[in-house]
Design a protein around this motif. Sequence first.
Motif, short mmCIF file in Angstrom:
data_model
loop_
_atom_site.label_atom_id
_atom_site.label_comp_id
_atom_site.label_asym_id
_atom_site.label_seq_id
_atom_site.Cartn_x
_atom_site.Cartn_y
_atom_site.Cartn_z
N UNK A 198 0.83 -1.20 0.00
CA UNK A 198 0.00 0.00 0.00
C UNK A 198 0.87 1.25 0.00
N UNK A 199 0.31 2.37 -0.50
CA UNK A 199 1.02 3.65 -0.35
C UNK A 199 1.06 4.06 1.12
N UNK A 200 2.03 4.84 1.53
CA UNK A 200 2.05 5.34 2.90
C UNK A 200 0.82 6.21 3.18
N UNK A 201 0.32 6.14 4.38
CA UNK A 201 -0.86 6.94 4.73
C UNK A 201 -0.59 8.43 4.56
N UNK A 202 0.64 8.87 4.81
CA UNK A 202 0.96 10.29 4.79
C UNK A 202 0.71 10.93 3.43
N UNK A 203 0.83 10.17 2.34
CA UNK A 203 0.69 10.78 1.01
C UNK A 203 -0.76 10.88 0.57
N UNK A 220 -10.89 -7.76 9.33
CA UNK A 220 -9.46 -7.89 9.60
C UNK A 220 -8.75 -6.56 9.38
N UNK A 221 -7.54 -6.46 9.87
CA UNK A 221 -6.66 -5.32 9.64
C UNK A 221 -5.58 -5.75 8.67
N UNK A 222 -5.38 -5.02 7.59
CA UNK A 222 -4.39 -5.45 6.59
C UNK A 222 -2.97 -5.46 7.17
N UNK A 223 -2.24 -6.49 6.88
CA UNK A 223 -0.84 -6.60 7.29
C UNK A 223 0.02 -6.05 6.16
N UNK A 224 0.51 -4.83 6.36
CA UNK A 224 1.25 -4.14 5.30
C UNK A 224 2.70 -4.60 5.31
N UNK A 225 3.09 -5.26 4.21
CA UNK A 225 4.46 -5.78 4.10
C UNK A 225 5.39 -4.81 3.37
N UNK A 226 4.82 -4.01 2.44
CA UNK A 226 5.63 -3.09 1.64
C UNK A 226 4.86 -1.79 1.44
N UNK A 227 5.60 -0.70 1.35
CA UNK A 227 5.01 0.61 1.05
C UNK A 227 5.60 1.14 -0.25
N UNK A 228 4.77 1.81 -1.05
CA UNK A 228 5.25 2.44 -2.28
C UNK A 228 4.38 3.66 -2.55
N UNK A 229 5.00 4.76 -2.92
CA UNK A 229 4.25 6.01 -3.10
C UNK A 229 3.36 5.95 -4.33
N UNK A 230 3.86 5.44 -5.45
CA UNK A 230 3.12 5.45 -6.70
C UNK A 230 2.44 4.11 -6.93
N UNK A 231 1.24 4.17 -7.53
CA UNK A 231 0.48 2.93 -7.77
C UNK A 231 1.19 2.02 -8.77
N UNK A 232 1.92 2.59 -9.70
CA UNK A 232 2.65 1.74 -10.64
C UNK A 232 3.69 0.90 -9.90
N UNK A 234 3.41 0.06 -6.71
CA UNK A 234 2.61 -0.92 -5.96
C UNK A 234 2.34 -2.14 -6.83
N UNK A 235 1.90 -1.90 -8.07
CA UNK A 235 1.59 -3.02 -8.96
C UNK A 235 2.85 -3.82 -9.29
N UNK A 236 3.99 -3.15 -9.44
CA UNK A 236 5.22 -3.87 -9.71
C UNK A 236 5.62 -4.78 -8.54
N UNK A 237 5.41 -4.32 -7.32
CA UNK A 237 5.73 -5.15 -6.16
C UNK A 237 4.75 -6.31 -6.03
N UNK A 238 3.49 -6.07 -6.40
CA UNK A 238 2.52 -7.18 -6.42
C UNK A 238 2.95 -8.21 -7.46
N UNK A 239 3.35 -7.76 -8.64
CA UNK A 239 3.79 -8.67 -9.69
C UNK A 239 4.98 -9.51 -9.20
N UNK A 240 5.82 -8.91 -8.37
CA UNK A 240 6.98 -9.62 -7.85
C UNK A 240 6.62 -10.61 -6.74
N UNK A 241 5.34 -10.66 -6.38
CA UNK A 241 4.89 -11.62 -5.37
C UNK A 241 5.06 -11.15 -3.94
N UNK A 242 5.24 -9.83 -3.73
CA UNK A 242 5.47 -9.33 -2.37
C UNK A 242 4.17 -9.05 -1.62
N UNK A 243 3.04 -9.22 -2.26
CA UNK A 243 1.78 -9.01 -1.56
C UNK A 243 0.64 -8.76 -2.52
#
Length: 301
Positions: A198-203, A220-232, A234-243
């Motif tokens: 997910x993106x950081x809450x601050x942005x 449930x409360x989401x367990x955030x494993x990775x943060x990324x500012x831009x959605x692109x 985010x999608x790249x990290x999902x593609x990599x299997x990080x969440x």
Amino acid sequence: MERPELPLQQLHAFVVLAEELHFGHAAARLGIAQPPLSQQIRRLEGKVGHPLFHREPGRVSLTPAGRELLPAARRALTGLADGLAAARAVGDGRAGRLRIGFAASLALTVLPDLLRRFRERFPDVRLDIHEMTTAPQLAALHDKAIDVGLLREPAEEAGLGFATVLTEPFVVVLPSAHPLAAQRAVPVAELAGAPFVLPPRAVGPGLHDQIVGLCAAAGFTPRVAQRAVEWQTVCGLVEAGLGVSLAPASIRRIRLRGVAFRGIAPGATRTRVAAAWRRDDHNPLIASLLATVGRRPGPPG
């Protein structure tokens, strides 16, 4: 030595007489009687210090001083007319400069069409476009660094006006090999226990809280494993299997071979994109932009 001022009315009379070379014709063209025209020319000649016209029975011609003044007089009158036209265009919201902040994901949805339609309607407006997340846009509005912000789920703030530009549903973002990718719509509850990207809450606090709220409503409360500012990213990290992730539906326009986008079940929740501006900002271009998206600003507050 102080230069004498040359009233524009006298310059106008001079140019018309120089073109007509006939006091009667020039007076008729100016819509005045001949004696006032003669008075204006004599006052102008007094300021120049030399005659501008040779006056002979039935004939008027320019003196050397008059021939020298004529191009400058025409430039002065043209410059004034151009300045008045430019001022009217800015005052009417048809010209000038408009500084727009936008969330990066809007480049996938509303922004290209909005800018194209605005440019078609107001081709003389200079647009300064700045990519910013929600929180920096709000700060930039308060600091008068931008005139309009296009942002997601903004919280109401004193001194700012808001108008909804569009709403869109959420989607689940999954690695394409994920078991849930076989479903057309995914219940949010089935994401419990999965790592989230997910993106950081601050942005973007509003959007972040809406996503967390979707998970809370599913128990449930989401367990955030990775943060990324831009959605692109985010999608790249999902593609990599990080969440996995929950995102606005426009994110589907990010084409990544290893990412699957699925609707959520139930899918009633929508996220809002809004235009924001300072209520004390009387720039008419703001109203022009809002009119392009079919919205009107409220009264200044």
